[in-house]
Structure formats: structure tokens, C-alpha cells
Design a protein around this motif. Structure first.
Motif, PDB file in Angstrom:
ATOM      1  N   UNK A 259      -3.731  10.747   7.920  1.00  0.00           N
ATOM      2  CA  UNK A 259      -2.668  10.175   8.606  1.00  0.00           C
ATOM      3  C   UNK A 259      -1.573   9.804   7.374  1.00  0.00           C
ATOM      4  N   UNK A 260      -0.187  10.216   7.629  1.00  0.00           N
ATOM      5  CA  UNK A 260       1.058   9.714   6.803  1.00  0.00           C
ATOM      6  C   UNK A 260       0.834   8.353   6.886  1.00  0.00           C
ATOM      7  N   UNK A 261       1.110   7.713   5.553  1.00  0.00           N
ATOM      8  CA  UNK A 261       1.056   6.070   5.589  1.00  0.00           C
ATOM      9  C   UNK A 261       2.379   5.580   5.732  1.00  0.00           C
ATOM     10  N   UNK A 262       2.788   5.658   6.752  1.00  0.00           N
ATOM     11  CA  UNK A 262       4.211   5.004   7.191  1.00  0.00           C
ATOM     12  C   UNK A 262       4.109   3.418   7.028  1.00  0.00           C
ATOM     13  N   UNK A 263       5.117   2.775   7.020  1.00  0.00           N
ATOM     14  CA  UNK A 263       5.124   1.333   7.010  1.00  0.00           C
ATOM     15  C   UNK A 263       4.437   0.725   8.167  1.00  0.00           C
ATOM     16  N   UNK A 264       4.909   1.346   9.453  1.00  0.00           N
ATOM     17  CA  UNK A 264       4.380   0.963  10.714  1.00  0.00           C
ATOM     18  C   UNK A 264       3.000   0.929  10.550  1.00  0.00           C
ATOM     19  N   UNK A 265       2.283   2.189  10.344  1.00  0.00           N
ATOM     20  CA  UNK A 265       0.911   2.319  10.597  1.00  0.00           C
ATOM     21  C   UNK A 265      -0.155   1.433   9.524  1.00  0.00           C
ATOM     22  N   UNK A 266       0.639   1.365   8.362  1.00  0.00           N
ATOM     23  CA  UNK A 266      -0.092   0.583   7.423  1.00  0.00           C
ATOM     24  C   UNK A 266      -0.144  -0.768   7.554  1.00  0.00           C
ATOM     25  N   UNK A 267       1.168  -1.200   8.304  1.00  0.00           N
ATOM     26  CA  UNK A 267       1.049  -2.904   8.742  1.00  0.00           C
ATOM     27  C   UNK A 267       0.161  -3.065   9.531  1.00  0.00           C
ATOM     28  N   UNK A 268      -0.067  -1.918  10.595  1.00  0.00           N
ATOM     29  CA  UNK A 268      -0.947  -2.162  11.641  1.00  0.00           C
ATOM     30  C   UNK A 268      -2.374  -2.439  11.567  1.00  0.00           C
ATOM     31  N   UNK A 269      -2.822  -1.182  10.643  1.00  0.00           N
ATOM     32  CA  UNK A 269      -4.264  -1.137   9.901  1.00  0.00           C
ATOM     33  C   UNK A 269      -4.578  -2.543   9.211  1.00  0.00           C
ATOM     34  N   UNK A 270      -3.702  -2.960   8.280  1.00  0.00           N
ATOM     35  CA  UNK A 270      -3.969  -3.934   7.326  1.00  0.00           C
ATOM     36  C   UNK A 270      -3.924  -5.502   8.233  1.00  0.00           C
ATOM     37  N   UNK A 271      -3.079  -5.348   9.087  1.00  0.00           N
ATOM     38  CA  UNK A 271      -2.876  -6.509   9.822  1.00  0.00           C
ATOM     39  C   UNK A 271      -3.772  -6.903  11.166  1.00  0.00           C
ATOM     40  N   UNK A 272      -4.485  -5.668  11.459  1.00  0.00           N
ATOM     41  CA  UNK A 272      -5.341  -5.821  12.728  1.00  0.00           C
ATOM     42  C   UNK A 272      -6.811  -5.765  12.500  1.00  0.00           C
ATOM     43  N   UNK A 273      -7.378  -4.666  11.394  1.00  0.00           N
ATOM     44  CA  UNK A 273      -8.616  -4.662  10.998  1.00  0.00           C
ATOM     45  C   UNK A 273      -9.187  -5.252   9.888  1.00  0.00           C
ATOM     46  N   UNK A 274     -10.378  -5.522   9.683  1.00  0.00           N
ATOM     47  CA  UNK A 274     -10.888  -6.340   8.615  1.00  0.00           C
ATOM     48  C   UNK A 274     -11.132  -5.581   7.402  1.00  0.00           C
TER      49      UNK A 274
END
Length: 307
Positions: A259-274
């Protein structure tokens, strides 16, 4: 006086063995049928979870249909089970599925129709999940029924629900839960997910393309769940095409999407998952409760959908 001839020792032994085999077969039939229904429980994600959530709402246990089976959904499942005389374990198994499904047909509307549309989209129907059972949904139901050896009456009753949820009759879902390019593309388009490639193509045997041929259904469901849960724009830059690293859980085998590493997606992954360390190539790893693994490579997020 009439004498009854007793069977010989050998005959008696053979008769006993035959009876035991028949009894064992009869006793084993029910569990085999029950096993067809998938177990959906806390920590799971994807279309099966979304279906359960829509059906819970249809049954009067209003649940947010976000495709994520968390504590809230588990609580609703337990409430439904208690209200229907089932063991309140919070796990949607065969007994719970059989009471949860709702028969729907043309002219119906509501959450049960959304559940049916969600399931049909697992097979590439490309329907809007709007809860309106119109001509489009009717046509997709009949097509699914025909391809799965069911009476094509357009009614989503117990037999059709079972085939939809389990995929047990084969048909358009593809062998082993693998999708065709058209099926996956339809599913992603319906969910608002885009894709791109340097070659602007979808040939699986061209590394410049982005292909979905042979993508696992679970991986496609995982992408849709990621889209809904993150509320981010998703663009897929890598699929099942050649050119990626090999291995069991590889792109080629349908387990991975980039997936393209958009700011929205990157923030969601790093802020949600371990955060779970780094991969051998130095990519930072994040692991979801479902077991799916997100690796931050230099130009994209490499996601392994294990569940």
C-alpha cells in the motif's frame, strides 16, 4: 419347538463391527456439518465479522459494522446467545450462525440485506452495501445460487446463507478461496480502494504490473477492513505479480499486498498496532491483534494478511 440358530463367533464379530461402524458414522455426521460454519471470534477482522455485525443489528442487537471483532461485538454476541438459549461464549459458531441468519429476498431492506450483500461481494458481486434488495442484488443472488448448485430462486435462505458464509460448494469464490483479477478488482472498487502500477497493467507474470490474480479471499477482506477501520484512502501498489520475495506467505501465494504509505495510513498503523521489532531487511514491523503483519519498507507498507 423352533430352534434359533445362533451366529458363529466370526459372524457375530463381523456383525458387531458393522453395527459399530454404522453408529460411529451416524454420530460423526453432525460434527462434520457443524464444522462447515466458520468460527468468528474476538480478534478476527474482515467480511465474516462485518456479516455477523449486520446480522446482530438485524436481530435487534445493534452493532457497528466496522469489520473488527472487538469487545463491543463480543458483548453483543453474548447478549444474542443468551437471548436465544445458546451457550454465551461470545464465539459465533454453527449453533449461533443458524439462529443469526435472516432469510431475505427482493423487496426487503435493512441490515440483514447488508449482510447478504457483504457476503455476495466476497465472490466479486461488486454490490453497494446499501441494505436495499433490488434487481441488482436479486440478479447476483441468482447467479451465485446457479454457480453453487442451488435453486436459483433469488431468496437468501438457510442453504444460500450456508453456501455464502462457508464457500463450501465451490463456484465463483475460486479454488481454495483464491480470487480472479476481476473478482478482486470488483471487491476493491466497491470498497473505494484504488490500485496502480508503473506499467499500468495487471499481468501476473509482469513485475511492472499490479495483479490480483490468485489473491486469497482473506487478504482481500483484510484490505477492505483496513480501509473501513482506518478511514484512509488506500492505494495498492503491489499484489500477486512476479518479482516479489518468495516463500509460503508471499505475494505470489496471495498473502501480501503493498500500500502507498500515506500519512493517514502510516499514522493509523503505527498508532493502532503493536510495534514488534524489525525484519531482516530493517523494515519496522507492526502486528495487529488478528496476527496480520505490517512492514514499513522504503516506498510502501508491505502487509501480510495471515487471518
Amino acid at each position: 419347538m423352533i430352534r434359533t440358530r445362533r451366529p458363529s463367533g466370526l459372524a457375530a464379530a463381523l456383525l458387531a463391527a458393522l453395527v459399530a461402524t454404522l453408529v460411529a458414522g451416524l454420530m460423526g455426521a453432525a460434527p462434520a456439518l457443524a464444522a462447515d460454519w466458520p468460527l468468528v471470534k474476538n480478534g478476527n477482522t474482515g467480511a465474516q465479522v462485518t456479516t455477523v455485525q449486520h446480522l446482530l443489528t438485524a436481530r435487534g442487537h445493534t452493532t457497528s459494522a466496522d469489520g473488527v471483532f472487538g469487545d463491543g461485538t463480543e458483548s453483543k454476541v453474548r447478549g444474542f446467545q443468551s437471548a436465544n438459549g445458546l451457550s454465551s461464549d461470545g464465539v459465533v459458531g454453527a449453533d449461533t450462525w443458524s439462529k443469526l441468519i435472516v432469510t431475505v429476498r427482493k423487496g426487503d431492506s435493512g441490515s440483514a440485506v447488508k449482510a447478504a450483500q457483504t457476503q455476495l461481494n466476497r465472490y466479486g458481486a461488486g454490490l453497494a452495501v446499501d441494505g436495499a434488495f433490488g434487481d441488482g442484488t436479486d440478479a447476483k443472488v441468482r447467479s451465485f445460487q446457479s454457480s453453487h448448485g442451488l435453486d436459483a430462486d433469488g431468496i437468501v435462505g438457510p442453504d444460500t446463507w450456508r453456501a455464502l458464509v462457508t464457500g463450501s460448494s465451490g463456484g465463483t469464490g475460486g479454488s481454495g478461496g483464491l480470487l480472479s483479477q476481476a473478482q478482486a478488482a470488483s471487491l476493491f472498487t466497491s470498497a473505494g480502494i484504488t490500485w496502480s502500477s508503473s506499467g499500468n497493467c495487471s499481468d501476473r507474470y509482469n513485475s511492472a504490473c499490479t495483479s490480483f490474480e490468485g489473491l486469497r479471499q482473506a487478504s482481500a477482506d483484510g484490505a477492505v477492513t483496513l480501509k473501513r477501520a482506518s478511514n484512509c484512502a488506500l492505494n495498492i501498489t503491489g499484489g500477486t505479480e512476479t518479482g516479489h520475495a518468495s516463500g509460503t506467505y508471499s505475494h505470489w501465494n496471495g498473502y501480501k499486498l503493498d500500500f502507498s504509505p500515506t500519512t493517514c495510513l502510516s499514522n493509523y498503523i503505527t498508532g493502532t498496532f503493536t510495534y514488534s521489532g524489525t525484519r531482516g531487511d530493517g523494515a519496522a514491523l507492526y502486528t495487529a491483534p488478528s496476527g496480520n503483519v505490517y512492514a514499513r519498507e522504503s516506498s510502501h507498507w508491505d502487509v501480510t494478511f495471515l487471518n
